[in-house]
Write a protein that holds these residues in place. Structure first.
Motif, mmCIF file in Angstrom:
data_model
loop_
_atom_site.group_PDB
_atom_site.id
_atom_site.type_symbol
_atom_site.label_atom_id
_atom_site.label_comp_id
_atom_site.label_asym_id
_atom_site.label_seq_id
_atom_site.Cartn_x
_atom_site.Cartn_y
_atom_site.Cartn_z
ATOM 1 N N THR A 298 -11.678 -2.975 -2.249
ATOM 2 C CA THR A 298 -10.800 -2.386 -3.468
ATOM 3 C C THR A 298 -10.461 -1.323 -2.090
ATOM 4 O O THR A 298 -10.732 -0.627 -1.242
ATOM 5 N N GLY A 299 -9.453 0.034 -2.284
ATOM 6 C CA GLY A 299 -9.123 0.658 -1.487
ATOM 7 C C GLY A 299 -9.726 2.000 -1.512
ATOM 8 O O GLY A 299 -10.276 1.962 -2.699
ATOM 9 N N VAL A 300 -9.798 2.825 -0.818
ATOM 10 C CA VAL A 300 -10.128 3.831 -0.534
ATOM 11 C C VAL A 300 -10.113 4.552 0.335
ATOM 12 O O VAL A 300 -8.877 4.629 1.505
ATOM 13 N N ILE A 301 -9.809 6.395 -0.187
ATOM 14 C CA ILE A 301 -9.262 7.093 0.280
ATOM 15 C C ILE A 301 -10.651 7.902 0.965
ATOM 16 O O ILE A 301 -11.082 8.849 -0.331
ATOM 17 N N SER A 302 -11.213 8.327 2.688
ATOM 18 C CA SER A 302 -12.223 9.438 2.281
ATOM 19 C C SER A 302 -11.560 10.070 2.768
ATOM 20 O O SER A 302 -10.413 11.019 3.617
ATOM 21 N N GLY A 303 -12.273 11.291 3.292
ATOM 22 C CA GLY A 303 -11.915 12.570 4.602
ATOM 23 C C GLY A 303 -11.163 13.640 3.202
ATOM 24 O O GLY A 303 -10.792 14.159 4.202
ATOM 25 N N LEU A 304 -11.027 13.452 1.957
ATOM 26 C CA LEU A 304 -9.981 13.915 1.684
ATOM 27 C C LEU A 304 -10.922 15.780 1.403
ATOM 28 O O LEU A 304 -11.984 16.088 1.249
ATOM 29 N N PHE B 285 -6.018 -2.295 -1.198
ATOM 30 C CA PHE B 285 -5.420 -2.284 -2.639
ATOM 31 C C PHE B 285 -4.866 -3.340 -2.943
ATOM 32 O O PHE B 285 -5.392 -3.428 -4.985
ATOM 33 N N LEU C 129 -16.793 2.827 7.687
ATOM 34 C CA LEU C 129 -16.555 3.148 6.024
ATOM 35 C C LEU C 129 -16.057 1.991 5.409
ATOM 36 O O LEU C 129 -16.546 1.937 4.310
ATOM 37 N N VAL D 254 0.908 -1.662 -0.265
ATOM 38 C CA VAL D 254 0.088 0.188 0.296
ATOM 39 C C VAL D 254 0.551 1.283 0.040
ATOM 40 O O VAL D 254 1.024 2.359 -0.882
ATOM 41 N N VAL E 68 -2.106 11.380 3.516
ATOM 42 C CA VAL E 68 -2.417 10.064 2.891
ATOM 43 C C VAL E 68 -1.851 9.030 3.509
ATOM 44 O O VAL E 68 -1.841 8.268 3.259
#
Lengths: 530, 530
Positions: free
Chosen positions: A383-389, A370, A514, A331, A398
């Motif tokens: 899948t990978g997630v990126i939240s709160g951006l 990921f 999440l 990752v 990040v």
């Protein structure tokens, strides 16, 4: 017996390591050699989840690594070789057990090569296997593999190649795991399935007399039938020797023909042995992915959502449990690779900046899948997630969120074992990241809310191979006896810090929320995408 | 009247543009000047959502831009000046209407400066205002502002400063919008609230006789009372002149004192005029954020979830609707800034690579709320999300997903108007991105499944200012009459492509599903974080 030494050969994702160890577990010499074609990026397509390795990569790297290692010691004293490798990493073979890519006509065909553990091309085939397994009356052949068969495992991958590549399929007489192939090659003997590979990756279990019956494979897909027919129904714990070094390989490696070749092991199982695993200790091998090994006395129930529970797969006489995270260091490596579009920056440099940031309960939250999710409840389609951006989100922020996500993924596994009445009493970390990253190891202690011990030896997988070799060569009466003398001690120990733990506990709840909603959204998205 | 010319002054996020236009709408000269302190990153903290601009930045940049522009024409022929600015961008002022940061003791205090439209420090204050508004018996003062008062708007920001900075609060006698301050400054006249600023940003509405009553502000927070007392209860459409250039500014700018100064406008309203807006045409001003303007004949219902519906706010006699996306180009700029950790790369270069990729219905899906969500249903606490990531995800793939997310956000607004029985018959895009990015404009046509027209003039906001100036100076009898002669024509027109539309329709469903679940997860996360 004269003063004996033992070779551990650890085939990792990118390279092979040879470790020369004496009977007291002291490291005498070592050498790492990368896989040449692999390092050039050949035969793989990361965007498609396709990762293949050429058998010559293993052979060439191993030959160099062993020769260089024993040149630093006394080759005549080497008494045993123990091998471990990534898994499941199978390859289709001809009638003589030779990987098809070693034939000139298949030398450039990725489907004739080893399908690396992290290859995700067999998602559809795993679905079919699970469908068949879950509709069998009275018996679920995935029960001892966590109740769900992964696309990363043996039969999924074999079926995938058989379905999509008729030319390779026609040339194949069977299939072999990387970890089983190397000992057979070195001993010049037929492939002998190891307990850990067969049990954790190929649905082997004593209670149904070995592999599932032919009819089951016929039900999945008749294309699997010849492979099932060709497979042996027995499996063997690794300390049972495969044979002795054959003359050809004795000459190639510069070793005496008397060297005992132990059975192959899955790398993390070997690492657990190298780390001196005891009942209810979780040994977590942290590298590009993680493999989490736990051994326990007999348990009467099947634990769902893990990667298998197999009698004797790690230590004879104990049940070996395997779990893991499909991406850990991978990752962070993804972020580095992503950034390389703009310029080169190392993971270490990003981590240094991220370590300056305090955990932020209201900050970015990521999901670590990921490379799909392995445990709990394997699902390669996650899948990978990126939240709160927001517009102020930076690379260190990040990175921190990704690091937290991987550690939260680790916590989810510990919680899962506990919920399944398999208590985790002690945690030992090993593998490259356990030594390289105090930042992550401290985060582990804070998130797990308990001490985290680091195995002192940095090469526990290869050390485990040497321990198994010592047991196979008869230097010790049993694996536990060999472990007692040779396994790694504990080095640094990280203590949880209450203040950080409190913040991480809040972030972990956000991670769980999440995760839950992402699962639903993924399903909804998949429906919408049709 | 001799051959008259008109100056449009467009105060954007980063710079001011002066445009000299003749009575036929021909551009004679122009000049752009950046805000010096702002460009040095002073007084802002992006990670905290804090964005402040010093009034001297506006004054200095305007003076230079006007002088350089009129030097290319004939200053004596300039007959009117029309001003537009970002909104809501208010500042606390002294009793003489002077922004507090112009006093030496406040020159470095960000709270004494203009609070830029995208500043998100007033989330808590917006919550209080909405709470008060939604608990009023019989009357919801947010009804004509979409039913929800934004943290980006006038009273939220004033209350925030008043709450957190007692020193600034004590020195303040009132507050002014950027767009109202400049005309008053130039005319040397008291501030005169413009209809669009008062109506869209400050809850002014004819039906309740102007601004909400004192008691309402008292209910929100007594700290607001003196600001409400100081505020004028009237508002004026922009073509009603504020006055003529005062001697001081006539001298500073090198213009005759006869120049008529029109009322201020919100930049996108001015852009809609410059683009020649007609009933049921959506004019979308695409820059760092978007502002979407629609005018329509009288409507009898309140449209929820938008940024206001105000009689005469854009074109006298028609109802002006405002909607928008809190981040558009800013989302791409975020990615560039994120990557700058590793090296410099331009948005244009990333976009070029992204344009080579086909839309992937199974690929990455993002949410565009990196700066909160503005329309539909403003919620500044919403955040950006990137989902569907795997180890092979690259920068161009993520850029494509971000681009799609911003265009899906645009589609959600069009759908929202349609669902509220305000049909969108025609779409005209303007603003920097409409000319810079054929990739995004084609994507808009494909996603909207209808033709997208680009305003030929690249400076529609400043042109709108000049049009208003012409009407204010009496060169035309009305704003529509001035628009008919001076507004921009249509340049390039993008047609939807059926095949791409079909793929985007599937991706849009995934965007909607992610949006729905993200909203729930955010709420859950906020609870968990407490």
């Amino acid at each position: 017996m004269h003063y004996a030494t033992f070779l551990g050969l650890d085939f990792g994702t990118d390279s092979v390591r040879a470790l020369l160890v004496d009977a007291a577990g002291r490291i005498l010499a070592e050498c790492v050699r990368p896989y040449r074609r692999w390092s050039e990026g050949r035969f793989s397509n990361p965007a498609a989840g396709l990762f293949r390795q050429h058998p010559l990569d293993y052979v060439e790297a191993m030959t160099e690594a062993v020769r260089e290692t024993i040149a630093q010691g006394d080759p005549s004293r080497v008494s045993g070789i123990g091998v471990d490798a990534t898994a499941s990493t199978p390859c289709l073979v001809d009638a003589a057990g030779v990987p098809l890519a070693l034939h000139p006509e298949f030398t450039d065909d990725p489907d004739a090569m080893f399908v690396l553990w992290k290859d995700h091309t067999a998602i559809e085939e795993a679905r079919r296997i699970n469908e068949a397994a879950h509709s069998c009356e009275g018996r679920d052949y995935t029960a001892y593999e966590g109740g769900s068969y992964s696309c990363e495992w043996f039969w999924s991958k074999i079926l995938h190649i058989a379905r999509i590549n008729p030319r390779v399929r026609a040339a194949a007489a069977g299939a072999v795991e990387h970890g089983d192939w190397i000992p057979a090659l070195l001993a010049g003997a037929p492939v002998r399935p190891s307990r850990c590979l067969a049990g954790h990756k190929a649905m082997w279990h004593a209670s149904w007399g070995g592999l599932p019956p032919l009819a089951f494979f016929e039900k999945i897909d008749p294309l699997l039938v010849p492979f099932r027919r060709a497979a042996q129904n027995d499996s063997f714990t690794a300390e049972q020797a495969v044979g002795r070094l054959c003359p050809e390989w004795a000459a190639k490696l510069g070793l005496p023909g008397s060297v005992v070749v132990a059975g192959g092991m899955i790398d993390c199982h070997s690492g657990a042995i190298g780390a001196g695993i005891r009942p209810n200790t979780l040994v977590k091998v942290c590298g590009t992915s993680t493999c989490d090994i736990l051994v326990a006395d007999r348990v009467d129930h099947c634990v769902p959502g893990i990667c298998g529970q197999v009698d004797g797969s790690v230590v004879p006489g104990l049940v070996g449990f395997e779990a893991g995270q499909a991406a850990f260091g991978d990752v962070y490596a993804w972020l580095r690779r992503f950034l390389s579009y703009a310029g080169d920056v190392s993971v270490a440099a990003i981590e240094r900046d991220a370590a300056l940031l305090a955990p932020d309960p209201a900050g970015i939250v990521a999901l670590d899948w990921f490379n799909g999710r392995r445990t709990p409840h394997a699902d390669a389609s996650r899948t990978g997630v990126i939240s709160g951006l927001n517009l102020g989100s930076t690379v260190p922020m990040v990175f921190r969120a990704l690091a937290e996500a991987t550690v939260f993924g680790a916590k989810a596994i510990i919680d899962h074992f506990a919920a399944q009445r398999i208590p985790v009493r002690d945690i030992v970390m090993t593998g490259g990241i356990s030594h390289k990253s105090p930042f992550l190891m401290q985060m582990c202690a804070d998130v797990f809310e308990r001490p985290v011990k680091i195995a002192a030896c940095q090469q526990t997988c290869a050390l485990g191979g040497a321990i198994i070799a010592a047991a196979a060569a008869g230097a010790y009466a049993s694996v536990p006896a060999a472990m007692a003398r040779m396994a790694s001690g504990v080095g640094r120990e990280y203590q949880p810090r209450a203040e950080a733990s409190a913040i991480y506990a809040r972030l972990y709840k956000r991670y769980q929320a999440l995760a839950e909603f992402s699962a639903k959204a993924d399903r909804r998205c998949q429906t919408a995408a049709r």
